[in-house]
Design a protein around this motif. Sequence first.
Motif, short mmCIF file in Angstrom:
data_model
loop_
_atom_site.label_atom_id
_atom_site.label_comp_id
_atom_site.label_asym_id
_atom_site.label_seq_id
_atom_site.Cartn_x
_atom_site.Cartn_y
_atom_site.Cartn_z
N LEU A 108 -22.44 -5.69 1.79
CA LEU A 108 -20.67 -6.68 2.01
C LEU A 108 -20.45 -6.91 2.81
O LEU A 108 -19.97 -8.15 3.50
CB LEU A 108 -19.89 -6.26 0.61
CG LEU A 108 -20.83 -7.17 -0.41
CD1 LEU A 108 -19.79 -7.24 -1.74
CD2 LEU A 108 -21.41 -8.29 -0.69
N ARG A 149 -25.51 -9.40 -5.07
CA ARG A 149 -25.92 -10.88 -4.89
C ARG A 149 -24.71 -11.76 -5.20
O ARG A 149 -24.51 -12.58 -4.12
CB ARG A 149 -26.90 -10.93 -5.99
CG ARG A 149 -28.40 -10.41 -5.02
CD ARG A 149 -29.12 -10.26 -6.35
NE ARG A 149 -30.43 -9.94 -6.53
CZ ARG A 149 -31.61 -10.10 -6.24
NH1 ARG A 149 -31.32 -11.80 -7.32
NH2 ARG A 149 -32.88 -8.72 -6.52
N LEU A 150 -23.22 -11.33 -5.46
CA LEU A 150 -22.37 -12.31 -6.38
C LEU A 150 -21.35 -12.43 -5.25
O LEU A 150 -20.53 -13.04 -5.81
CB LEU A 150 -21.85 -12.32 -7.55
CG LEU A 150 -23.12 -12.23 -8.83
CD1 LEU A 150 -22.05 -11.38 -10.31
CD2 LEU A 150 -22.80 -13.55 -9.45
N ASN A 151 -21.46 -11.38 -4.29
CA ASN A 151 -20.41 -11.35 -3.45
C ASN A 151 -19.53 -10.47 -4.19
O ASN A 151 -18.53 -11.03 -3.70
CB ASN A 151 -20.48 -12.03 -2.47
CG ASN A 151 -20.25 -12.28 -1.18
OD1 ASN A 151 -19.94 -10.61 -0.93
ND2 ASN A 151 -18.31 -13.42 -0.79
N ASP A 152 -19.40 -9.72 -5.13
CA ASP A 152 -18.42 -9.48 -5.49
C ASP A 152 -17.36 -8.22 -5.62
O ASP A 152 -17.39 -6.81 -5.71
CB ASP A 152 -18.71 -9.45 -6.85
CG ASP A 152 -17.28 -8.98 -8.69
OD1 ASP A 152 -15.93 -8.62 -7.18
OD2 ASP A 152 -17.59 -9.97 -9.08
N ARG A 153 -17.03 -8.43 -4.09
CA ARG A 153 -16.38 -6.57 -3.89
C ARG A 153 -15.55 -6.58 -4.58
O ARG A 153 -15.17 -4.77 -4.98
CB ARG A 153 -15.57 -7.11 -1.82
CG ARG A 153 -15.22 -6.04 -1.53
CD ARG A 153 -14.02 -6.11 -0.03
NE ARG A 153 -15.60 -6.04 0.76
CZ ARG A 153 -15.78 -4.99 0.78
NH1 ARG A 153 -15.42 -3.76 0.38
NH2 ARG A 153 -17.02 -5.37 1.82
N ILE A 154 -14.52 -6.90 -4.98
CA ILE A 154 -13.25 -6.67 -6.27
C ILE A 154 -13.62 -5.68 -7.11
O ILE A 154 -13.78 -4.13 -6.78
CB ILE A 154 -12.97 -7.45 -6.80
CG1 ILE A 154 -12.07 -7.84 -5.75
CG2 ILE A 154 -11.57 -6.42 -7.81
CD1 ILE A 154 -11.39 -9.27 -5.76
N ALA A 155 -15.38 -6.33 -7.62
CA ALA A 155 -15.85 -5.70 -8.68
C ALA A 155 -16.64 -4.05 -8.62
O ALA A 155 -16.31 -2.76 -8.94
CB ALA A 155 -16.77 -5.84 -9.43
N LEU A 156 -16.86 -4.16 -7.46
CA LEU A 156 -17.11 -2.58 -6.36
C LEU A 156 -16.99 -1.72 -6.08
O LEU A 156 -17.17 -0.62 -6.59
CB LEU A 156 -18.25 -2.98 -5.20
CG LEU A 156 -19.64 -3.97 -5.49
CD1 LEU A 156 -20.52 -3.79 -4.26
CD2 LEU A 156 -20.99 -2.25 -5.81
N ASP A 157 -15.43 -2.30 -5.63
CA ASP A 157 -13.89 -1.38 -5.34
C ASP A 157 -13.77 -1.11 -6.62
O ASP A 157 -13.20 0.59 -6.62
CB ASP A 157 -12.93 -1.97 -4.83
CG ASP A 157 -13.27 -2.41 -3.48
OD1 ASP A 157 -14.23 -1.79 -2.96
OD2 ASP A 157 -13.00 -3.30 -2.97
N ASP A 158 -14.03 -1.75 -8.07
CA ASP A 158 -12.93 -1.12 -8.69
C ASP A 158 -13.98 0.02 -9.52
O ASP A 158 -13.56 1.28 -10.12
CB ASP A 158 -13.21 -2.16 -9.84
CG ASP A 158 -11.63 -2.97 -9.92
OD1 ASP A 158 -10.82 -2.98 -9.04
OD2 ASP A 158 -11.77 -4.73 -10.25
N TYR A 182 -23.49 -7.38 -7.90
CA TYR A 182 -21.92 -7.43 -7.70
C TYR A 182 -22.80 -8.14 -6.20
O TYR A 182 -21.86 -9.02 -5.29
CB TYR A 182 -21.56 -5.92 -7.75
CG TYR A 182 -20.91 -6.36 -8.99
CD1 TYR A 182 -20.89 -6.65 -9.60
CD2 TYR A 182 -20.69 -4.66 -9.51
CE1 TYR A 182 -20.15 -6.77 -10.86
CE2 TYR A 182 -20.07 -4.37 -11.02
CZ TYR A 182 -19.83 -5.57 -11.56
OH TYR A 182 -19.52 -4.88 -13.12
#
Length: 76
Positions: free
Chosen positions: A64, A14-23, A12
């Motif tokens: 991030l 690496r993908l810069n996926d803050r939303i997925a990490l927050d979820d 996550y």
Amino acid sequence: MPKAIELIVDGYVRLNDRIALDDLRIQRRKLAVDLKARTGFDCRTTIQQIEEDIIVIEAGLAQLDDAAKPNRPQSL
């Protein structure tokens, strides 16, 4: 050998996926609250693992945050 959560968080980040990490963090926190409310079962080991997962997730979020900060020139 890295734990599964470390690999997931790394992906996550690496993908810069803050939303997925927050979820993921929210889900783990809810799970910990639910397990702490249980009676009749010893969930201490599971709760400890979940809390360790949250630490790893928060470290990913911090990465991030650091990457999002603008680079400021250092003053002389």
